[in-house]
Design a protein around this motif. Structure first.
Motif, PDB file in Angstrom:
ATOM      1  N   PRO A 194      -6.620   0.945   1.501  1.00 40.32           N
ATOM      2  CA  PRO A 194      -5.858   1.616   0.440  1.00 40.32           C
ATOM      3  C   PRO A 194      -5.039   2.785   1.000  1.00 40.32           C
ATOM      4  O   PRO A 194      -5.462   3.467   1.941  1.00 40.32           O
ATOM      5  CB  PRO A 194      -6.945   2.107  -0.518  1.00 40.32           C
ATOM      6  N   TRP A 195      -3.878   3.021   0.427  1.00 44.67           N
ATOM      7  CA  TRP A 195      -2.982   4.101   0.836  1.00 44.67           C
ATOM      8  C   TRP A 195      -2.598   4.937  -0.377  1.00 44.67           C
ATOM      9  O   TRP A 195      -2.570   4.459  -1.506  1.00 44.67           O
ATOM     10  CB  TRP A 195      -1.706   3.535   1.468  1.00 44.67           C
ATOM     11  N   ILE A 196      -2.291   6.196  -0.099  1.00 45.21           N
ATOM     12  CA  ILE A 196      -1.739   7.092  -1.121  1.00 45.21           C
ATOM     13  C   ILE A 196      -0.253   7.235  -0.794  1.00 45.21           C
ATOM     14  O   ILE A 196       0.123   7.953   0.142  1.00 45.21           O
ATOM     15  CB  ILE A 196      -2.431   8.471  -1.109  1.00 45.21           C
ATOM     16  N   GLY A 197       0.569   6.507  -1.511  1.00 44.14           N
ATOM     17  CA  GLY A 197       1.992   6.521  -1.243  1.00 44.14           C
ATOM     18  C   GLY A 197       2.728   7.512  -2.131  1.00 44.14           C
ATOM     19  O   GLY A 197       2.133   8.415  -2.730  1.00 44.14           O
ATOM     20  N   ALA A 198       4.043   7.363  -2.201  1.00 40.84           N
ATOM     21  CA  ALA A 198       4.893   8.244  -2.986  1.00 40.84           C
ATOM     22  C   ALA A 198       6.056   7.422  -3.522  1.00 40.84           C
ATOM     23  O   ALA A 198       6.319   6.317  -3.036  1.00 40.84           O
ATOM     24  CB  ALA A 198       5.394   9.399  -2.123  1.00 40.84           C
ATOM     25  N   ARG A 206       9.968   7.180   1.655  1.00 39.24           N
ATOM     26  CA  ARG A 206      10.832   6.578   2.665  1.00 39.24           C
ATOM     27  C   ARG A 206      10.149   6.548   4.034  1.00 39.24           C
ATOM     28  O   ARG A 206      10.279   5.583   4.793  1.00 39.24           O
ATOM     29  CB  ARG A 206      12.153   7.345   2.735  1.00 39.24           C
ATOM     30  N   ALA A 207       9.408   7.618   4.349  1.00 38.16           N
ATOM     31  CA  ALA A 207       8.705   7.671   5.638  1.00 38.16           C
ATOM     32  C   ALA A 207       7.613   6.601   5.701  1.00 38.16           C
ATOM     33  O   ALA A 207       7.429   5.934   6.733  1.00 38.16           O
ATOM     34  CB  ALA A 207       8.101   9.054   5.850  1.00 38.16           C
ATOM     35  N   GLU A 222      -1.592   0.419  -3.134  1.00 40.24           N
ATOM     36  CA  GLU A 222      -0.838   1.639  -2.850  1.00 40.24           C
ATOM     37  C   GLU A 222      -0.823   2.514  -4.092  1.00 40.24           C
ATOM     38  O   GLU A 222      -0.124   2.236  -5.068  1.00 40.24           O
ATOM     39  CB  GLU A 222       0.597   1.325  -2.412  1.00 40.24           C
ATOM     40  N   HIS A 223      -1.648   3.557  -4.069  1.00 40.80           N
ATOM     41  CA  HIS A 223      -1.617   4.549  -5.138  1.00 40.80           C
ATOM     42  C   HIS A 223      -0.366   5.413  -4.962  1.00 40.80           C
ATOM     43  O   HIS A 223       0.082   5.641  -3.838  1.00 40.80           O
ATOM     44  CB  HIS A 223      -2.855   5.428  -5.085  1.00 40.80           C
ATOM     45  N   LEU A 224       0.186   5.895  -6.045  1.00 43.40           N
ATOM     46  CA  LEU A 224       1.382   6.736  -5.965  1.00 43.40           C
ATOM     47  C   LEU A 224       1.056   8.145  -6.440  1.00 43.40           C
ATOM     48  O   LEU A 224       0.489   8.327  -7.526  1.00 43.40           O
ATOM     49  CB  LEU A 224       2.518   6.162  -6.815  1.00 43.40           C
ATOM     50  N   ALA A 225       1.402   9.134  -5.613  1.00 46.11           N
ATOM     51  CA  ALA A 225       1.209  10.544  -5.966  1.00 46.11           C
ATOM     52  C   ALA A 225       2.347  11.340  -5.355  1.00 46.11           C
ATOM     53  O   ALA A 225       2.533  11.331  -4.138  1.00 46.11           O
ATOM     54  CB  ALA A 225      -0.144  11.045  -5.454  1.00 46.11           C
ATOM     55  N   ASP A 226       3.102  12.008  -6.201  1.00 47.42           N
ATOM     56  CA  ASP A 226       4.262  12.758  -5.725  1.00 47.42           C
ATOM     57  C   ASP A 226       3.898  14.198  -5.393  1.00 47.42           C
ATOM     58  O   ASP A 226       4.356  14.766  -4.404  1.00 47.42           O
ATOM     59  CB  ASP A 226       5.370  12.723  -6.786  1.00 47.42           C
ATOM     60  N   ALA A 242      -2.751   8.595   3.937  1.00 46.49           N
ATOM     61  CA  ALA A 242      -1.449   9.094   3.497  1.00 46.49           C
ATOM     62  C   ALA A 242      -0.641   9.551   4.699  1.00 46.49           C
ATOM     63  O   ALA A 242      -1.192   9.850   5.773  1.00 46.49           O
ATOM     64  CB  ALA A 242      -1.621  10.246   2.512  1.00 46.49           C
ATOM     65  N   ILE A 243       0.662   9.609   4.519  1.00 41.57           N
ATOM     66  CA  ILE A 243       1.560  10.208   5.509  1.00 41.57           C
ATOM     67  C   ILE A 243       2.024  11.544   4.957  1.00 41.57           C
ATOM     68  O   ILE A 243       2.552  11.618   3.840  1.00 41.57           O
ATOM     69  CB  ILE A 243       2.755   9.284   5.819  1.00 41.57           C
ATOM     70  N   LEU A 244       1.809  12.604   5.750  1.00 45.80           N
ATOM     71  CA  LEU A 244       2.124  13.963   5.324  1.00 45.80           C
ATOM     72  C   LEU A 244       2.818  14.713   6.452  1.00 45.80           C
ATOM     73  O   LEU A 244       2.645  14.378   7.631  1.00 45.80           O
ATOM     74  CB  LEU A 244       0.846  14.715   4.946  1.00 45.80           C
ATOM     75  N   PRO A 245       3.563  15.779   6.137  1.00 40.07           N
ATOM     76  CA  PRO A 245       4.076  16.654   7.199  1.00 40.07           C
ATOM     77  C   PRO A 245       2.927  17.395   7.857  1.00 40.07           C
ATOM     78  O   PRO A 245       1.947  17.762   7.202  1.00 40.07           O
ATOM     79  CB  PRO A 245       5.012  17.602   6.454  1.00 40.07           C
TER      80      PRO A 245
END
Length: 334
Positions: A194-198, A206-207, A222-226, A242-245
């Motif tokens: 599972p992933w936490i996408g946007a 996009r990343a 793919e869960h979505l969290a902005d 998740a992908i984060l800065p």
């Protein structure tokens, strides 16, 4: 020796006020942030700049020398601001509408307002919460004068007509997994998890799309969290990767920042109205305040030990600017 002039300004404030705490109050920084800047400057010069052995803080000979240099820098900056104001023949005044995400508003809106009140008391700034899509629409319609957006450098959004841009910050992406997960050695190990996408139009969306395409990663869901507070809570709840800065990822608890390669970088861009007149002058003044408030926030986070490394201030090129080689070729052609 590469000295940071901002740290010389901090040293001058310590000399003028007589201590770290009083300098912090005068500068609007936290005490820990001022102490961090002083320690970094001492590392740069390789010499002690203050002496505390007598029961109170006193500057050493090297400290007094550098504090005098910091005073001259401050005077030159004040003079430059006065000259620019006179050259523009405009006073920053009247209303200016600033749009930004909730994350930005929560961290730099209040300090930016304090700076604007001190620097431009006739300006009437107003902050509004705005995301990427609605913010760009409001900027195009003239409902906003300044907009702070989170963007992806490789796929940065185009600027509307009559709008300029400055990059406020830039950070590499990192793959972050819940702390209870095994640390993946390859990106392929995260396919089928599972992933936490946007949202797809967001920088993180996009990343992630680029990462998934390069490494053939297919999430089981793919869960979505902005919003970042939601991403943080979902990571803590072991919901997904998740992908984060990197700067933000280092501040999250209950998660592990991996070393998996992620291409590209996340940028925070300030979009502002250009041209002449009071509105453009107010927009430029607001950009300056936002930049200063963002630097102070980043320094405070670093000084508090909530992230790794020291803050590096360097010029950041907006994606709409020509690359240095392109600009050089264009200059030779003229």
């Amino acid at each position: 020796m590469n000295l940071d002039p901002r740290r010389l300004l901090v040293l001058h404030a310590i000399a003028r006020s007589g201590g770290v705490a009083s300098a912090a109050r005068a500068l609007g920084h936290t005490r820990s942030a001022v102490s961090q800047q002083l320690a970094s400057l001492e590392r740069e010069v390789g010499l002690p700049l203050v002496d505390r052995s007598g029961g109170r803080l006193e500057l050493t000979a090297a400290g007094r020398l550098l504090a005098t240099t910091g005073e001259r820098i401050g005077q030159e900056l004040t003079l430059a601001a006065q000259q620019l104001s006179a050259a523009n023949d405009q006073v920053a005044q009247g209303p200016v509408a600033v749009g930004a995400t909730s994350w930005v508003l929560a961290r730099i809106a209040a300090p930016a307002l304090r700076l604007l009140d001190r620097w431009h008391p006739r300006l009437e700034p107003r902050f509004l919460e705005a995301g990427l899509t609605d913010g760009l629409r409001q900027l195009r319609l003239g409902e906003l004068d300044v907009l702070v957006i989170i963007d992806d450098r490789d796929t940065a959004v185009a600027l509307p007509p009559g709008v300029g841009a400055q990059v406020l910050s830039e950070d590499e992406y990192r793959v972050v997994v819940p702390a209870a997960w095994d640390i993946p050695a390859t990106a392929a190990e995260l396919s089928g998890r599972p992933w936490i996408g946007a949202p797809l139009n967001s920088a993180r969306g996009r990343a992630f799309a680029r990462f998934a395409d390069v490494h053939k990663v297919v999430p089981s869901v793919e869960h979505l969290a902005d919003h970042m507070i939601a991403v943080q809570a979902m990571l803590a709840g072991q919901i997904g990767a998740a992908i984060l800065p990197a700067f933000l990822a280092a501040q999250f608890d209950h998660s592990t920042v991996t070393t998996l390669p992620v291409t590209g970088s996340q940028i925070t861009r300030i979009l502002y109205r250009t041209g002449h007149g009071g509105a453009a002058t107010g927009a430029r003044a607001t950009v300056d305040a936002l930049r200063q408030a963002a630097r102070e926030y980043a320094e405070a986070v670093t000084a508090a030990g909530r992230t790794k490394g020291d803050i590096v201030i360097r010029p950041l090129r907006d994606p709409t600017d020509p690359a240095p080689a392109t600009a050089a070729r264009a200059a030779r052609a003229r």
